[in-house]
Every structure is written in structure tokens, then in C-alpha cells.
Design a protein around this motif. Structure first.
Motif, short mmCIF file in Angstrom:
data_model
loop_
_atom_site.label_atom_id
_atom_site.label_comp_id
_atom_site.label_asym_id
_atom_site.label_seq_id
_atom_site.Cartn_x
_atom_site.Cartn_y
_atom_site.Cartn_z
N ASN A 30 0.82 -1.21 -0.05
CA ASN A 30 0.02 -0.03 0.07
C ASN A 30 0.87 1.09 -0.06
O ASN A 30 1.69 1.35 0.75
N GLU B 80 0.50 6.74 2.10
CA GLU B 80 -0.54 8.09 2.36
C GLU B 80 -2.20 7.17 2.07
O GLU B 80 -2.25 6.95 0.92
N ARG B 81 -2.88 7.18 2.96
CA ARG B 81 -4.20 6.62 3.08
C ARG B 81 -5.07 6.85 1.82
O ARG B 81 -5.63 5.91 1.23
N HIS B 82 -5.17 8.08 1.66
CA HIS B 82 -5.92 8.62 0.59
C HIS B 82 -5.39 9.00 -0.77
O HIS B 82 -5.69 9.62 -1.68
N ASN C 124 -5.05 1.69 1.48
CA ASN C 124 -5.04 3.00 0.94
C ASN C 124 -6.40 2.89 -0.15
O ASN C 124 -7.02 1.97 -0.49
N SER D 36 -0.49 10.22 8.15
CA SER D 36 -1.63 9.30 7.64
C SER D 36 -1.29 7.80 8.02
O SER D 36 -0.17 7.55 8.12
N LEU E 132 -2.25 3.68 7.70
CA LEU E 132 -2.92 2.78 7.07
C LEU E 132 -3.64 1.81 7.64
O LEU E 132 -4.95 1.12 7.24
N HIS F 249 -6.39 11.38 8.06
CA HIS F 249 -6.20 10.31 7.24
C HIS F 249 -5.76 9.28 7.96
O HIS F 249 -4.81 8.68 7.83
#
Ligand code: CA
Length: 731
Positions: A134, A137-139, A164, A556, A558, A587
């Protein structure tokens, strides 16, 4: 004679030599080898770690004689760092690779094309693992698998833990070369996908709305979807003539949705919700859809996430809205102990086109308690009902076309329930429906995840009072360990970073913790925290604004975290203003925050603020937030400030509960921006029940989108305004 022999020799020498297998050890060796491949050849990656490897695999194999890229030993070739795979050409096979400990630098991990114009055909990716590969950065949106071209196969792969944004896998129909593709997606293990807290968490999508009137002819069969919980859609069909059959959906939130496109068949699938929240079945939209011989059991979802949902459409719908249901065939499905069937769902001023020319026959709807589970939202005269059975349901809105009488079920050898009375006309699924075994999907050499039990699974560590005894024990703790505190006073001089599940426990009221940094605990990537029986005081914290007892990572995250606080007492978070109990960064996402039987007093900030996603993009910070049996006194901020803005309808949460709790002088601080004791903005499901509010700011609830359910009942308000409920209608 000699001449003939020579001719034969010459012919032999230009024959391709026997298929060649080349073992390569470096990226440079790989790049050389891939230039000269002939049908039947194999490139083998040496065992070990291949870091920052953007694999481009091109070539022209032949039917029955492909070119293969594989691992020296399947499962022992690890592709890590900034890596990905593109394949383009014909008759290519990739197998045995493991993508983990990294992410793709492009938007896709495995892509069935090199460029827009150079696609893969008759090619296969098999026995490959993508494990939490992933973007940190989650978004930041990316995708794990994108299928282009035609006649490709994706089978026996293991895809687990995409957390993500971005669909896990998609079939793309962007160009003519990718339509009518006849791809096959089979025997894959689509493992747990955690709640994303935003749109973009689908597990499989076939097509896009722009090309949804094209036929795809993709077959999705014998896959397991295990806890695929990303968002409202598990599978989103956005093209025509696909077949989805023989799959097992295990405790997955959301539904298989015929979002766009016509003439799809969904048959022989098994959905087992096991009572898990928001588990759903099949949602029908568009023309000529067939829903046949599916077994749907223990599904709790409602509204668009029900066990079976037949939608209303929009007259003259644009491509990206809702076409009406026309000529749907829904037959021989068993809907067992599920909570909701929704017909003409979504009926409103815009979605006014009711289902037409449709057939609903020989289905079994059985609910142990004989409760009516069918909701009819509009005229369903366009659905012809016949030969169905209901289990003696009183007040059913479906009168004709149903036997409505007591039915007994018996479990058959395949584990599924069938009417015990064999004389009953054939209703529900066929006797020979097979339930897929998880073990028959994915690969045997990579373990499939078990239940998600995070807390109290490790060892117990006993500690004595003193300076940093807690800090040191927490640093040394393993995942799931319990730190058991002896009675006495503890001082913590460093923020305790929790990057594993950790429980800290003491006999209630006997262990008192003070801390000298701006936070006592920080929940970092991979962390979850449970506090039981502790007394935490802010008296030793620095004299600066904005401290917190607990915070998330500043960045952020995950991994969704859990925070549990039980039998604990939090006091004197007041060395300066805005001293919060718990603060978060944008995030980050809590699966669950639970405060039970605890007390909080003399606090200058908020207790729980999950309000960092203020861009109104449908993103939020926590799924379930619950406070029960707790007392709050002299809290300058809010008990809970939860924000979920935007009109997107792809998610189920947040959910909030405040029950059997007492609030006195809450929210009256001049810095309390929410001007509320509890502010819920865009929360989907709220229960504020049986609480006492004294001299506090009001409860403020704003409904933004969907059909939010807010229950405010049995509360006593003294010196506190009545709750303020605002309806904000997006259309
Ligand atoms: Ca979606």
C-alpha cells in the motif's frame, strides 16, 4: 542421401532449441533475458528480495506454448520497495511472485498493459501474492490489478489488506481492444480489506460508467471474498454480459452491485454474513439482469446494502445515475435469516422509474422469527411474483405469488439449509450447490488470515510503580501483550508509542499515572490500545496548550486502530487550555473507539474529536464510537465531535452511541468551537439513549446524506437546551 541428411541437420539447427529456462539474479540480467524470449521459454527470478523492481514483461508466446515469468521457488521471490509489474504481448504467464513491504510508484501494481496501445492478450497471472502493498498515504489512490486486453486470466492469486484508496482490482474497458474481453477471474483469495472510511474501497470493479453500455464478457468464478469491507460495493459491475458465479462472500460488508451495464448473470454464489454488521447480498439495477440460485444467509445490511435490493431508476438516466430495472429474472434464491430485502429501493423524486417486466419466482425467504424482512418503497406492479415461499410471515407486503406458511429447514451435506418438507414445490437453491472452500483459492504456500483478535493474545508482563517502568515495559511488549500494573504511582517521562496491539491493566483505581510530555500514549501505524482500570492525571504535563492523554500518529495511518477504555478515571487534564483526552490526525481511521464504565473530570479540551476531514469529500475518521456507563464533569470541550462531510453514499459510517452516561458542565469552554456537548455531523447511525445532561451545551446533530438514523430517547436535560437537529438535503 548425404544431401538429404544435411538438409535434415540444417532443419534441426534452425528449429527452436528446447524451451529454455533462464535463472536471473539481477534486474540487469532480467532485462537482457526478456529481450530474447521465444515461445516456451521461462525466465526464473532467483529466490530472495528484489527491491525497487519495475518489471516489464513483454513477448509473444504461442497458444499452448507461452512465455513464462516465474519464481525459482514460488513464494520465495519477494518484490519489495517501489515495484510493479506490467505485461504486454501474447501468451504470457506470470506466477509465484510475492509483492509486499512496498508500494507501486505508478498507479497500478499489476497491469495487463505496457502503454495505452500495447496490451496483453491470452495472458495469465497466477499464484501471485499482493500483501498490504500500500501507498503509505491512506488517501493516495492506486490499484493493485488492472486488466486490459482480451482473453486474459487472473487466477489462484492472494490479495490481502489493501488499505489505501482505490479499487483492489478492475477490468478496464477503456478502448475497443479491451471490450468483449472474455477475461476469466477465478479461484482467487480476496482477503480482508479494512474499512476505508471513504468512497474508493471496492474490491472488484468491471468497467466504468463511461463505457458501461459495452459488453465485457468477463467471468468471475470460484473466488472467495473474505471480509472485503472497504465500502458499500464489494463488486461493482459497470459493463454488460458478465457472469459472476460460484463465489463465496464471507462476512463482507456491502453488496455485489449491478451498478451499470446490462445482461449480467449472478448465479450459484453463497453469501454468508454470519450476522456481521452491514453484510449484504445483491443489488439489482439496469436491464436484463439474472439473479439465480444464490444462497444469502445471515446478512444484516439495510437500505442499499440489503440481502437483495431491487432499485428504482431515474427516467432518461444519464450514464452515471440509475437506469431502471427492466426484465430482471430473480429465481431460486434462498434468503435465509437475513434482515432486509428492499424493493423499488431508492424511490425519490429523482429515482421515480419503478422496476418493469421483471420476474421473481421460486425464491425462498426464511426468517427464523417470522419477521417480515421485505420493504416495498414504490409500485412493484412491474415484478411478477410466483411460486415463492415465505415462512409464515404476518403482515407481509407480498401477498400473491407466495406460499406463506410454516416451513422447517434442515441442513444438508453441503452445509446449507433446505426445506425439510420435500413435497414443497421447488423453492430456493438447488441441492447440488457447492460452497467454495477457502483452501481451494489463492495459493497453498501463503497463509490466509485468521480472525482479527488483536487484544490480550500475548503474554502478561507485571510491572511495579516508578519512573518509566510503564514506558520500558511498553517498549518491550509484543503484539497482544498485557502490561499488568501493581498498585502505586507511575511517572512517564516519554510519550509511549504504541505500534502493536497493547493492553495496560490495573485493579481499578489502584494505579495512578502522570506524564511529562505532551501526550502519554501515541497510537502509531499498526497500534491499538486498551486501558483497563487505570487512573490517568494530567497534573505533571507541560504547561502548554494542546496536550492530549492519547493521540494518533501525526501522519496518515494505513492500519485501522482500536481504542478501548474501561473502568478508568481520567482527571486534571488542565495544565493549560485545549488539553484533550484523545486527538487524531487527518487520514487516520478508528475501526472502533469504546469508552465503558469510566469517569472524566476537569478537562480543558475534548474527550473524543474525530473531525479532521473537513474537505467534505465523504471521508471520515472512525467507524464505531461508543460511550456507555460513563461520567463526565467539568469538560470544557465536547464529549464527542464527529465530522463526516460530503454527499457521497459509498460508506456505512460513522456510527455513534452514548448510553447510560452522565454529563455535568460539558462543553461550556469558550474555545469549544462545536458549541455542543456532542456534535454529530453526517453521522449515519446515532443512539443517544438514557443519559443525564446537567448544565451542558446541547447535542447538535446534522444529517447530511443517506438515510441517517438518529435515536435520542430517554435522556434527562437539566440546565441544558434540547438537542438541535438540522436536516441538510443535498438535492
Ligand atoms: Ca464506490
Amino acid at each position: 542421401m548425404i544431401r538429404i541428411a544435411l538438409a535434415v541437420l540444417a532443419a534441426l539447427s534452425i528449429q527452436p532449441s528446447l524451451a529454455e529456462t533462464r535463472l536471473v539474479h539481477t534486474q540487469a540480467e532480467y532485462e537482457n533475458a526478456v529481450q530474447t524470449l521465444a515461445p516456451g521459454d521461462t525466465i526464473m527470478l532467483a529466490n530472495g528480495e528484489w527491491r525497487d523492481f519495475e518489471i516489464l514483461f513483454t513477448g509473444k508466446g504461442a497458444s499452448g506454448n507461452p512465455i513464462t515469468l516465474t519464481a525459482q521457488t514460488k513464494g520465495e521471490v519477494l518484490i519489495t520497495g517501489q515495484s510493479n509489474l506490467r505485461l504486454a504481448g501474447e501468451h504470457l504467464v506470470v506466477s509465484g511472485l510475492v509483492f509486499r513491504d512496498g508500494h507501486t510508484p505508478t498507479n497500478t501494481v499489476i497491469s495487463f498493459r505496457r502503454t495505452r496501445d500495447d496490451l496483453a492478450y491470452h495472458s495469465r497471472v497466477t499464484e501471485t501474492v499482493i500483501d498490504r502493498f500500500n501507498n503509505p498515504e491512506r488517501h493516495e489512490t492506486d490499484f493493485w490489478v488492472m486488466m486490459y486486453g482480451r482473453n486474459n486470466r487472473f487466477d489462484h492469486n492472494h490479495l490481502v489488506g489493501k488499505s489505501n484508496a482505490g479499487v483492489t482490482m478492475a477490468v478496464r474497458l477503456d478502448s475497443a481492444e479491451s471490450r468483449q474481453n472474455h477475461h476469466r477471474i477465478d479461484h482467487n483469495y480476496f482477503g480482508p480489506r479494512p474499512i476505508l472510511g471513504s468512497n474508493g474501497g471496492e474490491t472488484l470493479r468491471i468497467g466504468t460508467s463511461a463505457h458501461s453500455l459495452a459488453d465485457s464478457h468477463t467471468v468471475v468464478e470460484n473466488n472467495v471474498f473474505d471480509r472485503c469491507n472497504g465500502e458499500l460495493e464489494i463488486i461493482s459491475i459497470k459493463s454488460g454480459r458478465n457472469i459472476i458465479r460460484g463465489n463465496l462472500f464471507l462476512e463482507s460488508r456491502g453488496t455485489l452491485t449491478f451498478r451499470h451495464g446490462n445482461g449480467n448473470i449472478v448465479e450459484d454464489n453463497v453469501f454468508l454474513g454470519n450476522g456481521a454488521d452491514h453484510t449484504g447480498g445483491i443489488r439489482v439495477i439496469n436491464f436484463d439482469q439474472v439473479v439465480r440460485n444464490n444462497y444469502l444467509s445471515g446478512l444484516t445490511g439495510h437500505r442499499f446494502g440489503g440481502a437483495l435490493v431491487v432499485m428504482n431508476g431515474v427516467p432518461n438516466s444519464p450514464l452515471n445515475r440509475y437506469f431502471r430495472v427492466d426484465n430482471a429474472l430473480i429465481e431460486n434464491n434462498s434468503i435465509i435469516n437475513s434482515d432486509h430485502i428492499e424493493l423499488a429501493a431508492g424511490s425519490d423524486a429523482e429515482r421515480s422509474a419503478t422496476p418493469i417486466n421483471s420476474v421473481f419466482r421460486s425464491n425462498l425467504i426464511f426468517n427464523e422469527v417470522r419477521r417480515n424482512i421485505v420493504t416495498v418503497h414504490d409500485d412493484i406492479g412491474g415484478i411478477a411474483f410466483s411460486g415463492n415461499a415465505l415462512n409464515a410471515v404476518g403482515g407481509s407486503p407480498l401477498e400473491s405469488g407466495f406460499i406463506n406458511a410454516g416451513i422447517k429447514l434442515r441442513r444438508a451435506g453441503n452445509g446449507l439449509l433446505y426445506p425439510a418438507d420435500e413435497s414443497l414445490p421447488k423453492v430456493g437453491v438447488s441441492r447440488n450447490l457447492e460452497v467454495l472452500d477457502r483452501a481451494d483459492t489463492g495459493v497453498a504456500w501463503y497463509p490466509k488470515p485468521g480472525p482479527d483478535n488483536r487484544f490480550d493474545t500475548g503474554k502478561t508482563v507485571n510491572i511495579a510503580p516508578g519512573l518509566d517502568s510503564l514506558t520500558d515495559a511498553a517498549a518491550a511488549a509484543g503484539a497482544g501483550d498485557v502490561i499488568s500494573m501493581a498498585p502505586g504511582d507511575y511517572l512517564v517521562s516519554k510519550t509511549i508509542v504504541v505500534d502493536r496491539p497493547l493492553t495496560v491493566r490495573a485493579p481499578e483505581g489502584s494505579a495512578r499515572i502522570e506524564f511529562e510530555r505532551t501526550a502519554l500514549f501515541e497510537i502509531a501505524e499498526g497500534g491499538s490500545l486498551k486501558l483497563d482500570g487505570l487512573t490517568i492525571s494530567g497534573a505533571a504535563a507541560p504547561d502548554v496548550a494542546g496536550n492530549s492523554a492519547i493521540r494518533t500518529s501525526r501522519y496518515s495511518m494505513l492500519t485501522n486502530y482500536l481504542l478501548v477504555v474501561e473502568n478508568s478515571h481520567i482527571e486534571d487534564l488542565n495544565t493549560n487550555h485545549s488539553f484533550h483526552f484523545f486527538t487524531i490526525a487527518g487520514h487516520t481511521f478508528a475501526d472502533n473507539i469504546q469508552i465503558t464504565d469510566s469517569s472524566f473530570h476537569d478537562i480543558t479540551g475534548n474527550i473524543l474529536a474525530l473531525d479532521e476531514e473537513t474537505e467534505d469529500l465523504g471521508i471520515y475518521n472512525g467507524e464505531y464510537i461508543s460511550i456507555t456507563g460513563s461520567r463526565f464533569q467539568n469538560i470544557e470541550g465536547a464529549i464527542a465531535d464527529i465530522y463526516r462531510g460530503g454527499t457521497d453514499e459509498s460508506t456505512f459510517g460513522p456510527h455513534f452511541e452514548l448510553r447510560s452516561s452522565a454529563l455535568a458542565s460539558v462543553g461550556q469552554g469558550s474555545r469549544n468551537r462545536s458549541q455542543a456537548s456532542i456534535r454529530l455531523h453526517g453521522v449515519q447511525d446515532s443512539d443517544i439513549v438514557d443519559n443525564e445532561f446537567i448544565d451542558s451545551q446541547p447535542v447538535r446533530v446534522t444529517h447530511i446524506v443517506g438515510d441517517p438514523v438518529t435515536v435520542i430517547a430517554g435522556n434527562r436535560f437539566t440546565g441544558t437546551p434540547e438537542p438541535i437537529l438540522l436536516e441538510f438535503s443535498p438535492r
